[in-house]
Design a protein around this motif. Structure first.
Motif, PDB file in Angstrom:
ATOM      1  N   ARG A 522      11.130  49.197  16.655  1.00 42.45           N
ATOM      2  CA  ARG A 522      11.258  49.062  18.117  1.00 42.45           C
ATOM      3  C   ARG A 522      10.442  50.142  18.837  1.00 42.45           C
ATOM      4  O   ARG A 522       9.875  49.892  19.906  1.00 42.45           O
ATOM      5  CB  ARG A 522      12.731  49.166  18.533  1.00 42.45           C
ATOM      6  N   TYR A 523      10.425  51.334  18.260  1.00 36.63           N
ATOM      7  CA  TYR A 523       9.658  52.428  18.870  1.00 36.63           C
ATOM      8  C   TYR A 523       8.165  52.086  18.872  1.00 36.63           C
ATOM      9  O   TYR A 523       7.477  52.241  19.884  1.00 36.63           O
ATOM     10  CB  TYR A 523       9.909  53.726  18.101  1.00 36.63           C
ATOM     11  N   ARG A 524       7.673  51.622  17.726  1.00 39.43           N
ATOM     12  CA  ARG A 524       6.252  51.261  17.632  1.00 39.43           C
ATOM     13  C   ARG A 524       5.908  50.111  18.590  1.00 39.43           C
ATOM     14  O   ARG A 524       4.837  50.103  19.194  1.00 39.43           O
ATOM     15  CB  ARG A 524       5.905  50.865  16.193  1.00 39.43           C
ATOM     16  N   GLU A 525       6.840  49.170  18.703  1.00 40.05           N
ATOM     17  CA  GLU A 525       6.612  48.034  19.610  1.00 40.05           C
ATOM     18  C   GLU A 525       6.505  48.512  21.054  1.00 40.05           C
ATOM     19  O   GLU A 525       5.657  48.044  21.815  1.00 40.05           O
ATOM     20  CB  GLU A 525       7.771  47.036  19.473  1.00 40.05           C
ATOM     21  N   ALA A 526       7.370  49.461  21.436  1.00 38.64           N
ATOM     22  CA  ALA A 526       7.314  50.005  22.800  1.00 38.64           C
ATOM     23  C   ALA A 526       5.995  50.730  23.044  1.00 38.64           C
ATOM     24  O   ALA A 526       5.369  50.571  24.101  1.00 38.64           O
ATOM     25  CB  ALA A 526       8.497  50.946  23.027  1.00 38.64           C
ATOM     26  N   LEU A 527       5.533  51.508  22.041  1.00 34.35           N
ATOM     27  CA  LEU A 527       4.259  52.213  22.185  1.00 34.35           C
ATOM     28  C   LEU A 527       3.093  51.243  22.365  1.00 34.35           C
ATOM     29  O   LEU A 527       2.160  51.503  23.129  1.00 34.35           O
ATOM     30  CB  LEU A 527       4.005  53.099  20.959  1.00 34.35           C
ATOM     31  N   SER A 528       3.164  50.123  21.664  1.00 32.53           N
ATOM     32  CA  SER A 528       2.089  49.125  21.775  1.00 32.53           C
ATOM     33  C   SER A 528       2.010  48.526  23.181  1.00 32.53           C
ATOM     34  O   SER A 528       0.979  47.992  23.583  1.00 32.53           O
ATOM     35  CB  SER A 528       2.299  48.003  20.742  1.00 32.53           C
ATOM     36  N   LYS A 529       3.134  48.644  23.933  1.00 28.25           N
ATOM     37  CA  LYS A 529       3.167  48.138  25.320  1.00 28.25           C
ATOM     38  C   LYS A 529       2.861  49.239  26.327  1.00 28.25           C
ATOM     39  O   LYS A 529       2.995  49.046  27.534  1.00 28.25           O
ATOM     40  CB  LYS A 529       4.541  47.549  25.625  1.00 28.25           C
ATOM     41  N   GLY A 530       2.479  50.424  25.819  1.00 23.70           N
ATOM     42  CA  GLY A 530       2.155  51.528  26.711  1.00 23.70           C
ATOM     43  C   GLY A 530       3.359  52.322  27.170  1.00 23.70           C
ATOM     44  O   GLY A 530       3.270  53.115  28.112  1.00 23.70           O
ATOM     45  N   ILE A 531       4.504  52.135  26.507  1.00 26.59           N
ATOM     46  CA  ILE A 531       5.735  52.849  26.866  1.00 26.59           C
ATOM     47  C   ILE A 531       6.027  53.892  25.795  1.00 26.59           C
ATOM     48  O   ILE A 531       6.028  53.579  24.599  1.00 26.59           O
ATOM     49  CB  ILE A 531       6.930  51.878  26.955  1.00 26.59           C
ATOM     50  N   VAL A 532       6.241  55.141  26.225  1.00 24.07           N
ATOM     51  CA  VAL A 532       6.725  56.163  25.291  1.00 24.07           C
ATOM     52  C   VAL A 532       8.246  56.208  25.469  1.00 24.07           C
ATOM     53  O   VAL A 532       8.751  56.793  26.421  1.00 24.07           O
ATOM     54  CB  VAL A 532       6.104  57.545  25.569  1.00 24.07           C
ATOM     55  N   PRO A 533       8.992  55.558  24.572  1.00 24.61           N
ATOM     56  CA  PRO A 533      10.427  55.362  24.810  1.00 24.61           C
ATOM     57  C   PRO A 533      11.250  56.633  24.581  1.00 24.61           C
ATOM     58  O   PRO A 533      10.942  57.441  23.701  1.00 24.61           O
ATOM     59  CB  PRO A 533      10.810  54.278  23.800  1.00 24.61           C
ATOM     60  N   THR A 534      12.271  56.793  25.388  1.00 23.73           N
ATOM     61  CA  THR A 534      13.254  57.865  25.214  1.00 23.73           C
ATOM     62  C   THR A 534      14.549  57.249  24.702  1.00 23.73           C
ATOM     63  O   THR A 534      14.649  56.023  24.540  1.00 23.73           O
ATOM     64  CB  THR A 534      13.523  58.571  26.548  1.00 23.73           C
ATOM     65  N   ALA A 535      15.561  58.074  24.482  1.00 20.36           N
ATOM     66  CA  ALA A 535      16.852  57.559  24.019  1.00 20.36           C
ATOM     67  C   ALA A 535      17.420  56.557  25.020  1.00 20.36           C
ATOM     68  O   ALA A 535      17.988  55.529  24.643  1.00 20.36           O
ATOM     69  CB  ALA A 535      17.824  58.715  23.811  1.00 20.36           C
ATOM     70  N   GLU A 536      17.269  56.855  26.321  1.00 20.71           N
ATOM     71  CA  GLU A 536      17.803  55.964  27.360  1.00 20.71           C
ATOM     72  C   GLU A 536      17.207  54.561  27.258  1.00 20.71           C
ATOM     73  O   GLU A 536      17.871  53.569  27.534  1.00 20.71           O
ATOM     74  CB  GLU A 536      17.526  56.557  28.754  1.00 20.71           C
ATOM     75  N   TYR A 537      15.947  54.494  26.837  1.00 17.92           N
ATOM     76  CA  TYR A 537      15.264  53.205  26.682  1.00 17.92           C
ATOM     77  C   TYR A 537      15.991  52.344  25.652  1.00 17.92           C
ATOM     78  O   TYR A 537      16.197  51.144  25.850  1.00 17.92           O
ATOM     79  CB  TYR A 537      13.819  53.455  26.255  1.00 17.92           C
ATOM     80  N   PHE A 538      16.412  52.975  24.540  1.00 15.98           N
ATOM     81  CA  PHE A 538      17.055  52.221  23.462  1.00 15.98           C
ATOM     82  C   PHE A 538      18.551  52.027  23.680  1.00 15.98           C
ATOM     83  O   PHE A 538      19.146  51.130  23.093  1.00 15.98           O
ATOM     84  CB  PHE A 538      16.831  52.933  22.129  1.00 15.98           C
ATOM     85  N   LEU A 539      19.180  52.882  24.495  1.00 16.02           N
ATOM     86  CA  LEU A 539      20.628  52.763  24.701  1.00 16.02           C
ATOM     87  C   LEU A 539      21.003  51.480  25.436  1.00 16.02           C
ATOM     88  O   LEU A 539      22.180  51.130  25.510  1.00 16.02           O
ATOM     89  CB  LEU A 539      21.160  53.977  25.475  1.00 16.02           C
TER      90      LEU A 539
END
Length: 641
Positions: A522-539
């Motif tokens: 999920r982290y890699r997928e978010a990066l591929s969309k230009g998003i650097v995800p934080t914990a709040e993103y996944f919560l």
């Protein structure tokens, strides 16, 4: 039907973790976080933490963790959709339903969630029955005679069941519920030796809705108004998927905020006692509903206060029979007081007799500490009998021995000494005798177990080396992802971000633990969309396992006070102080664990291989071994052989 994504996001934005958790437990500020005794397991010192800044909770004892939605799911025992509905109702958010649901989505509602829906329907059905001719003349008339106004009737969802074998059954079937579902919810009965022939459990009775802490209808108490000796005065819902009598207190939903505000809970026996006290303006009251007090009920009170005042009917025999409840309350760590009403009176009758103002005054002037109450009760019976006096001393000492707090125990020893005109040493001798007795096997409150921690970075003498190594690999996977989640946006060097380095270095390793593999992907997928995800993103996920692991990664049990450093000039190293080394070493340790696993797998293959294949496998083994030695040298650890 499930709720729309728009409703879910609205709930996420509005549901404040402090408010949501505060509905169920009493939170106290300590440092940046709020703390309480965990509502999910028995403990005497708080290990349940709520972080308002991160909008999460975590228990460092039992490991429960999540956000507001997960908390409601855990505490109510319901699914994601029902938790969203619960919070939407709390915050006044309009619920938008998803249309065109598949049969699978409709079927996805758990049996427990379905029971809540059915019981809520029954509650509304009984309430509406008060508007019928029969309901007005019998049910509403009874409530009015008792002085219960429309506000009390609505507040407690009082109602009436029509004198008919199938009034509720027919209405519920029309509303889309099956007889089998009504049976599981405790609303109908099946005739003996007549399978499939159902009839209403409650008929011709005034209805008292029992709510859980969150306000959901979970059961009913039903009182007959007929003078028929062959009929029980009260009948109650049976145990169901959502209702366990020993875990429930009548009125807890309506009382919880007042209990927290007053820091005291009045404990009475019956439904009408609770209603009469509310009518008198006293809202911090609950009832055990005629059952003997249980450990679960005591824990429920302790969520909101450490102080309880037991209200006793003016019946000496009844008081003596229920005295064990005081010892249980003391053993549960509560501070106990008592009030006794005049002969022949109970809280309900006395409140109606003297009115709200005089009733409140009576409670204020007649509340006494449990020890004065018990001593007064016992000594009045045996004023001139030395044997009974001695027995009274032993009974009082047994109660004092139940108190977990040693300072409080000592205070009560002094008070008992004064009240009974006995030397303090004599009471202490008896107290020591009571304390030295072996603990009963069926003790009300078993000893608190030490918290079980999930990480085992350095297991001692494992029974199975392979199993131990698997746990170590899992721990190191968690550690790398913890750094990724907490420091992903940080830079190591002038241009390289932590997330870029970790993704590059671990991308080919393939995480083995499913939940960590899921998070990494999920982290890699978010990066591929230009998003650097934080914990709040996944919560925001509805995956409770993933959410729990995330919270484990971003919380810590102890906070280091900045005042300590500024005042004493003592500074401690933090991992962020040398982030590059922390990240680099963590990746090396993960690679080392992966290599160790690969070596074991190769050894297994070599043992089972043909002679022609062994040479090639041994070559691969030596290459991996050399790589492992290099990592050991870089880490500065003992080189493994």
């Amino acid at each position: 039907m499930s709720v729309s994504n728009h409703t879910t996001e609205s709930v996420r934005e509005r549901a404040d973790i402090e408010e949501v958790v505060g509905d169920y437990v009493q939170l106290k500020k300590k440092g940046q976080n709020l703390w309480a005794c965990c509502p999910f397991h028995n403990e005497k010192s708080p290990s349940f933490s709520v972080s308002p800044s991160k909008q999460i909770y975590k228990c460092f004892g039992c490991g429960k963790a999540g956000d507001s939605i997960q908390f409601v799911m855990d505490i109510e025992g319901i699914g994601f959709t029902e938790a969203i509905r619960h919070l939407a109702q709390k915050y006044g958010i309009e619920i938008e339903e998803e249309k065109n649901q598949s049969p699978e989505q409709i079927k996805a509602l758990s049996e427990k969630e379905r029971q809540y829906v059915i019981l809520n329907y029954a509650k509304e059905h009984f309430s509406l029955n008060l508007e019928t001719e029969e309901g007005r003349s019998i049910g509403l008339s009874y409530f009015r005679e008792r002085g219960f106004n429309q506000q009390i009737i609505s507040k407690f969802d009082l109602g009436y069941s029509i004198e008919s074998w199938d009034h509720l059954l027919k209405a519920a079937k029309t509303a889309g519920f099956t007889p089998e579902e009504l049976l599981k919810a405790g609303l109908v009965l099946e005739r003996e030796n007549q399978p499939g022939n159902y009839y209403d459990r409650f008929r011709g009775r005034v209805m008292f809705t029992v709510h859980n802490v969150g306000g959901k209808a979970i059961a009913f108490g039903a009182r007959t108004l007929k003078k028929d000796k062959n009929q029980p005065k009260y009948i109650n819902s049976p145990e169901t998927e959502v209702y366990h009598k020993s875990d429930t207190l009548y009125g807890i939903f309506q009382a919880k905020q007042a209990i927290k505000a007053k820091d005291n809970c009045y404990l009475v026996e019956g439904y009408t006692d609770v209603l009469s006290l509310h009518l008198a303006g006293i809202e911090n009251v609950v009832a055990s509903s005629g059952t003997s007090l249980t450990e679960s009920q005591i824990k429920l009170i302790k969520r909101f206060t450490d102080h309880v005042t037991v209200l006793y009917d003016g019946d000496a025999a009844g008081i003596k029979a229920s005295l064990r409840g005081i010892d249980m309350l003391l053993e549960g760590g509560l501070h106990v007081k008592a009030v006794v009403f005049p002969d022949g009176e109970d809280p309900d009758s006395y409140a109606q007799k003297v009115g709200a103002e005089a009733f409140s005054e009576y409670l204020t002037t007649n509340t006494q500490d449990f020890i004065k109450f018990k001593i007064g009760l016992s000594l009045n019976e045996g004023k001139s009998d030395p044997i009974k006096k001695a027995e009274t001393v032993r009974q009082i000492v047994q109660s004092i021995a139940k108190i977990p707090d040693p300072i409080l125990r000592n205070f009560y020893v002094k008070e008992a000494s004064l009240l009974m005109d006995l030397e303090e040493d004599l009471i202490l001798i008896e107290l020591n005798k009571a304390s030295l007795k072996p603990k009963e096997r069926n003790s009300t409150f078993p000893e608190e177990r030490s918290p079980q921690f999930t990480e085992e970075l350095l297991p001692v003498a494992p029974l199975d080396n392979r199993q131990s190594e698997q746990k170590q690999l899992m721990s190191q996977e968690r550690e790398v992802l913890r750094l990724l989640i907490n420091y992903g946006v940080e830079k190591i060097g002038e241009e390289l971000h932590v997330c870029e380095y970790l993704i590059e270095e671990t991308g080919e390793l393939q995480f083995e633990t499913p939940v960590f593999k899921n998070l990494f992907e999920r982290y890699r997928e978010a990066l591929s969309k230009g998003i650097v995800p934080t914990a709040e993103y996944f919560l925001k996920t509805s995956d409770s396992e993933l959410k729990k692991e995330l919270i484990d990664m971003i919380t810590q049990k102890y906070e280091l006070s900045s005042l300590w450093e500024s005042r004493h000039q003592i500074f401690t190293a933090r991992e962020a102080d040398n982030l590059a080394k922390t990240i680099y070493d963590s990746v090396l340790r993960l690679k080392k664990r992966v290599l160790k696993k690969m070596l074991h797998e190769l050894l297994d293959k070599i043992k089972l291989s043909q002679d022609a294949e062994i040479a090639d496998l041994q070559q691969v083994y030596m290459e991996i071994k050399r790589y492992q030695v290099e990592i050991d040298q870089q880490l500065g650890t003992v080189i493994s052989h």
